[in-house]
Design a protein around this motif. Structure first.
Motif, short mmCIF file in Angstrom:
data_model
loop_
_atom_site.label_atom_id
_atom_site.label_comp_id
_atom_site.label_asym_id
_atom_site.label_seq_id
_atom_site.Cartn_x
_atom_site.Cartn_y
_atom_site.Cartn_z
N GLY A 176 -4.42 7.90 -2.09
CA GLY A 176 -3.00 7.77 -1.81
C GLY A 176 -2.51 6.36 -1.61
N PHE A 177 -3.39 5.37 -1.79
CA PHE A 177 -2.98 3.97 -1.64
C PHE A 177 -2.58 3.44 -3.02
CE2 PHE A 177 -5.68 4.71 2.03
CZ PHE A 177 -4.97 4.10 3.05
N THR A 178 -1.31 3.54 -3.32
CA THR A 178 -0.79 3.07 -4.60
C THR A 178 0.31 2.03 -4.35
OG1 THR A 178 0.82 4.89 -4.66
CG2 THR A 178 -1.32 5.26 -5.74
N ASP A 179 0.89 1.51 -5.45
CA ASP A 179 1.92 0.47 -5.33
C ASP A 179 1.44 -0.66 -4.42
OD1 ASP A 179 3.63 1.96 -6.97
OD2 ASP A 179 4.43 3.05 -5.26
N LEU A 180 0.30 -1.23 -4.76
CA LEU A 180 -0.31 -2.25 -3.92
C LEU A 180 0.39 -3.60 -4.06
CD1 LEU A 180 -4.14 -1.57 -4.40
CD2 LEU A 180 -2.55 -0.56 -2.73
N LYS A 181 0.42 -4.34 -2.96
CA LYS A 181 0.87 -5.72 -2.93
C LYS A 181 -0.10 -6.53 -2.07
CE LYS A 181 5.81 -4.70 -3.48
NZ LYS A 181 7.18 -4.93 -2.93
N THR A 182 -0.13 -7.83 -2.29
CA THR A 182 -1.06 -8.69 -1.55
C THR A 182 -0.33 -9.89 -0.97
OG1 THR A 182 -1.66 -9.99 -3.51
CG2 THR A 182 -2.98 -8.03 -3.05
N SER A 183 -0.91 -10.45 0.09
CA SER A 183 -0.42 -11.68 0.70
C SER A 183 -1.63 -12.56 1.00
CB SER A 183 0.34 -11.38 1.99
OG SER A 183 0.71 -12.58 2.65
N LEU A 184 -1.58 -13.83 0.56
CA LEU A 184 -2.68 -14.75 0.75
C LEU A 184 -2.33 -15.77 1.84
CD1 LEU A 184 -5.46 -15.85 -0.29
CD2 LEU A 184 -4.14 -17.37 -1.78
N LEU A 246 -6.89 -12.46 2.52
CA LEU A 246 -6.04 -11.71 1.60
C LEU A 246 -5.73 -10.35 2.24
CD1 LEU A 246 -4.82 -11.81 -1.36
CD2 LEU A 246 -6.70 -10.25 -1.95
N LYS A 247 -4.45 -10.13 2.51
CA LYS A 247 -4.00 -8.84 3.05
C LYS A 247 -3.52 -7.97 1.90
CE LYS A 247 -0.60 -6.75 6.18
NZ LYS A 247 0.55 -7.01 7.10
N VAL A 248 -4.01 -6.74 1.86
CA VAL A 248 -3.64 -5.79 0.81
C VAL A 248 -2.97 -4.59 1.48
CG1 VAL A 248 -4.45 -4.42 -1.13
CG2 VAL A 248 -5.67 -6.51 -0.50
N SER A 249 -1.76 -4.27 1.02
CA SER A 249 -1.00 -3.14 1.58
C SER A 249 -0.54 -2.22 0.47
CB SER A 249 0.21 -3.63 2.38
OG SER A 249 -0.18 -4.33 3.53
N SER A 250 -0.36 -0.95 0.83
CA SER A 250 0.19 0.05 -0.08
C SER A 250 1.65 0.30 0.28
CB SER A 250 -0.61 1.34 0.02
OG SER A 250 0.06 2.40 -0.65
N PHE A 251 2.50 0.38 -0.75
CA PHE A 251 3.92 0.66 -0.54
C PHE A 251 4.31 1.98 -1.20
CE2 PHE A 251 3.57 -3.72 0.49
CZ PHE A 251 4.55 -3.98 1.42
N THR A 261 -7.74 -6.14 4.87
CA THR A 261 -7.63 -7.59 4.91
C THR A 261 -9.01 -8.17 4.62
OG1 THR A 261 -5.77 -7.65 6.46
CG2 THR A 261 -7.13 -9.61 6.32
N VAL A 262 -9.10 -8.91 3.54
CA VAL A 262 -10.36 -9.54 3.14
C VAL A 262 -10.34 -10.96 3.67
CG1 VAL A 262 -11.85 -10.16 1.20
CG2 VAL A 262 -10.40 -8.11 1.06
N GLY A 279 -15.49 -8.13 -6.25
CA GLY A 279 -16.40 -7.07 -5.81
C GLY A 279 -15.59 -5.82 -5.58
N ALA A 280 -16.17 -4.85 -4.86
CA ALA A 280 -15.41 -3.68 -4.43
C ALA A 280 -14.72 -4.08 -3.12
CB ALA A 280 -16.32 -2.48 -4.25
N LEU A 281 -13.72 -4.93 -3.22
CA LEU A 281 -13.16 -5.58 -2.05
C LEU A 281 -12.47 -4.62 -1.09
CD1 LEU A 281 -11.55 -8.82 -3.56
CD2 LEU A 281 -13.83 -8.50 -2.60
N LEU A 282 -11.95 -3.53 -1.61
CA LEU A 282 -11.13 -2.64 -0.78
C LEU A 282 -11.94 -1.55 -0.09
CD1 LEU A 282 -8.09 -2.28 -3.20
CD2 LEU A 282 -8.49 -4.00 -1.42
N THR A 283 -13.19 -1.40 -0.46
CA THR A 283 -14.00 -0.31 0.10
C THR A 283 -15.35 -0.74 0.64
OG1 THR A 283 -14.88 0.19 -2.10
CG2 THR A 283 -12.95 1.45 -1.37
N ASN A 284 -15.81 -1.96 0.36
CA ASN A 284 -17.14 -2.39 0.77
C ASN A 284 -17.08 -3.64 1.63
OD1 ASN A 284 -18.79 -0.40 -0.43
ND2 ASN A 284 -18.59 -1.39 -2.41
#
Length: 333
Positions: A176-184, A246-251, A261-262, A279-284
């Motif tokens: 359910g995490f779609t429409d992703l955006k990032t902030s560095l 790097l912050k990753v959010s779903s909208f 947040t990586v 890598g598998a940044l969002l899950t590992n």
């Protein structure tokens, strides 16, 4: 890289000769007349817009007597088909320093001929993944005008390109995490001396939440990964390490949900290099493989792998293409 070719001749031969706006006009100049500067974009484009140099469409230049900071002439030229042409009227028997800067007209950079420098206004650098911030520079020092002369000059980027890529977008989308955006969030420099190449005024930079790069248009430099973020950061010529976040959010459905947040420490950054973090940044968990290669068309790679979280393996490309592996607990340099 961008290439500059110029022919410098005696000023006394220039009477009645007007400037050339394209290659055809330049070729019509009588033999031995004119001082022509031809600036070329790189011919070896990578088949994608990130890093192809095409957005740096305006050339700004300034001419000085050698060793002086008082500009004798300033001007601009526009790239067409990856080429710009400039004609100058220089005096025979004199020596000149010529500063060149190429960038997009809308890029947030201020060229100051009096200080021979560029300043970045980070209040205008809000959106990430913006190829319009790509730029190039070069100072050709002590150009002696003493008859016909032809040189080729290469412009290089003053930036490190920092890329984040991940292999698990489909997995997080299924949750359910779609429409992703990032902030560095990262440190970078605000000023660049175009003559000596030194940077100054280090500052904290935060890019606003920005949509991911278009996967159809941009292939991540490492196969098997999709872009999360791409940004240009002003960096010195020598490698330094820096902390990045790097912050990753779903909208999805218009509601922001933070996904991950990586946060990485001791990430290598260097002018005219790419640093790839993947890598598998969002899950590992964040375990890093770092590979350092010379030149902008090569990369500093930071691979994130599902190993024990306290262990890091780093590798450095040595002379002759050899790679040296080592492990440590406090970052890679």
């Amino acid at each position: 890289m961008k290439k500059l070719l110029f022919i410098a001749l005696g000023a006394a031969t220039l009477a009645g000769i007007t400037s050339c706006s394209n290659e055809d006009e330049m070729l019509q100049l009588p033999s031995g007349e004119g001082q022509t500067f031809v600036i070329n974009m790189p011919g070896e484009l990578r088949g994608r817009s990130f890093g192809d140099g095409a957005t740096a469409s305006q050339l700004t230049y300034a001419v000085y007597e050698t060793g002086s900071q008082v500009p004798l002439k300033e001007g601009t030229a526009t790239f067409s088909d990856l080429t710009a042409t400039v004609n100058l009227n220089l005096v025979n028997g004199r020596s000149y320093d010529i500063v060149f800067w190429a960038a997009a007209p809308s890029a947030p950079y201020t060229f100051d001929a009096a200080t021979q420098s560029i300043t970045i206004d980070y209040t205008d650098v809000k959106v990430g993944n913006d190829e319009n911030r790509d730029a190039f520079f070069k100072t050709e020092a002590a150009v002696a005008v003493d008859g016909p002369m032809q040189r080729t000059i290469t412009l290089t980027r003053p930036f490190a390109q920092i890329n984040f890529g991940t292999s698990d977008l489909d997995e997080v989308a299924s949750l359910g995490f779609t429409d992703l955006k990032t902030s560095l969030s990262v440190k970078a420099y605000k000023t660049l001396n175009l003559v000596d190449g030194n940077v100054g005024d280090e500052t904290d930079v935060v890019f606003d939440m920005t949509e991911l790069p278009d996967a159809a248009a941009e292939a991540f430099p490492v196969q098997g990964y999709d872009y999360l973020s791409m940004n240009y950061l002003l960096m010195p010529a020598d490698k330094e390490t820096n902390d990045v976040s790097l912050k990753v959010s779903s909208f999805a459905n218009g509601t922001e949900r933070e996904l991950k947040t990586v946060a990485l420490s001791a990430v290598p950054m260097q002018r005219n290099y790419r640093t790839n973090i993947y890598g598998a940044l969002l899950t590992n968990p964040a375990i890093f493989d770092v590979e350092i290669l010379p030149g902008f068309d090569d990369d500093n790679n930071v691979s994130v792998e599902p190993r024990h979280q306290s262990s890091r393996r780093c590798s450095r490309r040595q002379g002759g293409g050899r790679r040296q592996d080592f492990r440590q607990h406090r970052g890679c340099s």
